[in-house]
Design an enzyme around this catalytic site. Structure first.
Site, PDB file in Angstrom:
ATOM      1  N   CYS A 116      13.119   5.607   1.014  1.00 23.10           N
ATOM      2  CA  CYS A 116      11.695   5.929   0.806  1.00 23.10           C
ATOM      3  C   CYS A 116      11.371   7.418   0.954  1.00 23.10           C
ATOM      4  CB  CYS A 116      10.833   5.110   1.746  1.00 23.10           C
ATOM      5  SG  CYS A 116      10.931   3.366   1.370  1.00 23.10           S
ATOM      6  N   HIS A 256       3.892   8.504   1.867  1.00 24.05           N
ATOM      7  CA  HIS A 256       4.647   7.351   1.376  1.00 24.05           C
ATOM      8  C   HIS A 256       3.826   6.080   1.646  1.00 24.05           C
ATOM      9  CE1 HIS A 256       7.661   4.474   0.517  1.00 24.05           C
ATOM     10  NE2 HIS A 256       7.792   4.089   1.779  1.00 24.05           N
ATOM     11  N   ASN A 286       4.788  -0.921  -2.401  1.00 24.64           N
ATOM     12  CA  ASN A 286       5.730   0.125  -1.986  1.00 24.64           C
ATOM     13  C   ASN A 286       6.783   0.288  -3.083  1.00 24.64           C
ATOM     14  OD1 ASN A 286       7.730   1.679  -0.819  1.00 24.64           O
ATOM     15  ND2 ASN A 286       7.790   0.554   1.104  1.00 24.64           N
TER      16      ASN A 286
HETATM   17  O1  UT7 Z   1       9.056   1.858   3.224  1.00 23.34           O
HETATM   18  C1  UT7 Z   1      10.163   1.865   4.063  1.00 23.34           C
HETATM   19  C2  UT7 Z   1       9.814   1.747   5.504  1.00 23.34           C
HETATM   20  N1  UT7 Z   1       9.225   0.499   5.776  1.00 23.34           N
HETATM   21  C3  UT7 Z   1       8.150   0.408   6.530  1.00 23.34           C
HETATM   22  O2  UT7 Z   1       7.619   1.396   6.946  1.00 23.34           O
HETATM   23  C4  UT7 Z   1       7.644  -0.990   6.816  1.00 23.34           C
HETATM   24  C5  UT7 Z   1       7.206  -1.110   8.251  1.00 23.34           C
HETATM   25  N2  UT7 Z   1       6.824  -2.448   8.618  1.00 23.34           N
HETATM   26  C6  UT7 Z   1       5.676  -3.039   8.182  1.00 23.34           C
HETATM   27  O3  UT7 Z   1       4.977  -2.474   7.370  1.00 23.34           O
HETATM   28  C7  UT7 Z   1       5.276  -4.345   8.779  1.00 23.34           C
HETATM   29  O4  UT7 Z   1       6.112  -4.635   9.881  1.00 23.34           O
HETATM   30  C8  UT7 Z   1       5.312  -5.552   7.807  1.00 23.34           C
HETATM   31  C9  UT7 Z   1       4.203  -5.414   6.788  1.00 23.34           C
HETATM   32  C10 UT7 Z   1       6.655  -5.610   7.118  1.00 23.34           C
HETATM   33  C11 UT7 Z   1       5.074  -6.848   8.572  1.00 23.34           C
HETATM   34  O5  UT7 Z   1       3.855  -6.779   9.306  1.00 23.34           O
HETATM   35  P1  UT7 Z   1       3.809  -7.108  10.854  1.00 23.34           P
HETATM   36  O6  UT7 Z   1       2.412  -7.014  11.279  1.00 23.34           O
HETATM   37  O7  UT7 Z   1       4.793  -6.233  11.557  1.00 23.34           O
HETATM   38  O8  UT7 Z   1       4.262  -8.624  10.869  1.00 23.34           O
HETATM   39  P2  UT7 Z   1       5.452  -9.308  11.661  1.00 23.34           P
HETATM   40  O9  UT7 Z   1       6.723  -9.124  10.937  1.00 23.34           O
HETATM   41  O10 UT7 Z   1       5.396  -8.924  13.111  1.00 23.34           O
HETATM   42  O11 UT7 Z   1       5.004 -10.799  11.568  1.00 23.34           O
HETATM   43  C12 UT7 Z   1       3.811 -11.284  12.230  1.00 23.34           C
HETATM   44  C13 UT7 Z   1       3.661 -12.756  11.905  1.00 23.34           C
HETATM   45  C14 UT7 Z   1       4.928 -13.557  12.158  1.00 23.34           C
HETATM   46  O12 UT7 Z   1       4.529 -14.852  12.600  1.00 23.34           O
HETATM   47  P3  UT7 Z   1       4.598 -15.254  14.155  1.00 23.34           P
HETATM   48  O13 UT7 Z   1       6.023 -15.056  14.539  1.00 23.34           O
HETATM   49  O14 UT7 Z   1       3.667 -14.283  14.823  1.00 23.34           O
HETATM   50  O15 UT7 Z   1       4.137 -16.651  14.137  1.00 23.34           O
HETATM   51  C15 UT7 Z   1       5.567 -13.653  10.798  1.00 23.34           C
HETATM   52  O16 UT7 Z   1       6.375 -14.804  10.669  1.00 23.34           O
HETATM   53  O17 UT7 Z   1       3.367 -12.899  10.508  1.00 23.34           O
HETATM   54  C16 UT7 Z   1       4.355 -13.757   9.904  1.00 23.34           C
HETATM   55  N3  UT7 Z   1       4.631 -13.253   8.540  1.00 23.34           N
HETATM   56  C17 UT7 Z   1       3.884 -13.610   7.484  1.00 23.34           C
HETATM   57  N4  UT7 Z   1       2.828 -14.422   7.355  1.00 23.34           N
HETATM   58  C18 UT7 Z   1       2.299 -14.558   6.114  1.00 23.34           C
HETATM   59  C19 UT7 Z   1       5.587 -12.413   8.148  1.00 23.34           C
HETATM   60  N5  UT7 Z   1       5.493 -12.197   6.829  1.00 23.34           N
HETATM   61  C20 UT7 Z   1       4.447 -12.934   6.391  1.00 23.34           C
HETATM   62  C21 UT7 Z   1       3.861 -13.118   5.134  1.00 23.34           C
HETATM   63  N6  UT7 Z   1       2.790 -13.921   5.041  1.00 23.34           N
HETATM   64  N7  UT7 Z   1       4.326 -12.512   4.024  1.00 23.34           N
END
Ligand code: UT7
Length: 329
Positions: A116, A256, A286
């Site tokens: 990225c 980004h 992204n």
């Molecule tokens: O570009 C390269 C660099 N990348 C980045 O900078 C990405 C950085 N990370 C992020 O942007 C975020 O971590 C994400 C957008 C990928 C995910 O968001 P988050 O708020 O960190 O969610 P999480 O992975 O902690 O998941 C929270 C909850 C989980 O459920 P429980 O365990 O709390 O019950 C996940 O299972 O949300 C659930 N979840 C979803 N729910 C609905 C994960 N993905 C989804 C989804 N739809 N697509």
């Protein structure tokens, strides 16, 4: 003799016409529009669906638009730096394939892989070639066909990424416009959080790697988020301090587009209000190497000669950094 800087003298971009919306994704994995918008800021992304088209085909569209705008031909290009992690093939490089397709007969070129942050690394590299005085027209491209390495059964990643390519032309400038300063970093410790396991020399493709779905992007989103939100804000603040820039001096943050919350945190740390922040994550998602040049393309008509821009990114590797530049037209 006046100091030569490398100025962006033209910008263009291309995204494929097919839209993948949040409601489309709701039918593919267990997710919903509300979650995606709240956690990332993404509403839809573009996907290159037509079989037989690759990253270089998007690049051809972007470059042809740029050449037309600048009033030059592909034969005028000295160097092509193609920042991508989804080149058409492992080799030859996407730069070679692109040069052939556009007829850049007088250029040399290569691909640059920094995920990225790739476009920032490419811009710094291209600028250095121009500053040397040896190269007059350097094409820097950033873009990916992320849909070729995304697992559309994995809701952690498939909601995030989109396809697209942007490009800029760098030319010598003697009025102090263009790339002024950069801070770029890598830390390979981050490779445990964001990677594609198979397909490289460590794990060449086998039936087993395919069955294990190892040719797709894996991301520990929460872990990457923690590093990204700190890294991108810190490096952006550092480049301001080092160049004695206040928030009033900055016209645009060009960040980004990984997550709207990371972008907001960076802007807050820099003391910038939302009107100064370029955003396209809502409609393109992204696009990895494509985010920053595609932003410059979409916001081109809002930019004025002399505007102060800070470009900032964080991505797989880890790689991250910020570039301070002055818009030249
Ligand atoms: O570009 C390269 C660099 N990348 C980045 O900078 C990405 C950085 N990370 C992020 O942007 C975020 O971590 C994400 C957008 C990928 C995910 O968001 P988050 O708020 O960190 O969610 P999480 O992975 O902690 O998941 C929270 C909850 C989980 O459920 P429980 O365990 O709390 O019950 C996940 O299972 O949300 C659930 N979840 C979803 N729910 C609905 C994960 N993905 C989804 C989804 N739809 N697509």
């Amino acid at each position: 003799m006046k100091k030569i800087t490398a100025a962006i003298t033209a910008v263009h971009g291309f995204v494929p016409p097919d839209i993948l919306s949040n409601s489309d994704l709701e039918k593919m994995v267990e997710t919903n529009d509300e979650w995606i918008v709240a956690r990332t800021g993404i509403k839809e992304r573009r996907i290159q669906k037509t079989p037989g088209l690759a990253t270089s085909d998007m690049a051809v569209e972007a470059v042809n638009g740029l050449l037309q705008k600048r009033g030059i031909t592909a034969a005028d290009i000295d160097l092509i730096i193609f920042c991508t992690i989804t080149g058409d093939m492992i080799f030859p490089s996407a730069a070679c394939i692109l040069a052939d397709k556009i007829g850049a007969k007088n250029a040399f070129g290569y691909d640059l892989a920094a995920a990225c942050s790739g476009f920032l690394f490419g811009l710094e590299t291209g600028a250095t070639f121009v500053e040397s005085g040896k190269y007059k027209k350097v094409l820097v491209l950033g873009g990916d066909k992320m849909s070729s390495i995304i697992d559309y059964t994995d809701r952690n990643t498939c909601i995030i990424f989109g396809d697209g390519v942007g490009c800029v032309l760098l030319e010598p400038n003697e009025d102090g416009l263009g790339v002024i300063d950069s801070i770029l970093k890598i830390d390979g410790q981050g490779r445990q959080y964001l990677y594609q396991t198979a397909g490289g020399s460590l794990k060449p493709p086998t039936h087993e790697t395919i069955d294990a779905r190892e040719h797709y992007v894996y991301q520990d989103g929460k872990a990457v988020y923690k590093f990204a939100v700190i890294g991108m804000a810190e490096v952006s603040a550092q480049i301001m301090e080092r160049n004695n820039l206040t928030s009033d001096d900055i016209n645009w943050l060009v960040p980004h587009q990984a997550n709207l919350r990371i972008i907001d945190a960076t802007a807050k740390r820099m003391g910038l209000n939302q009107e100064k922040v370029m955003i396209n994550i809502d409609h393109f998602g992204n696009t990895t190497n494509g985010t920053i040049p595609l932003l410059l393309w979409e916001f081109e008509n809002k930019l004025k000669k002399g505007d102060t821009l800070v470009l900032s990114a964080f991505g797989g590797g880890f790689t991250w950094g910020a570039i301070y530049l002055k818009w030249a037209y």
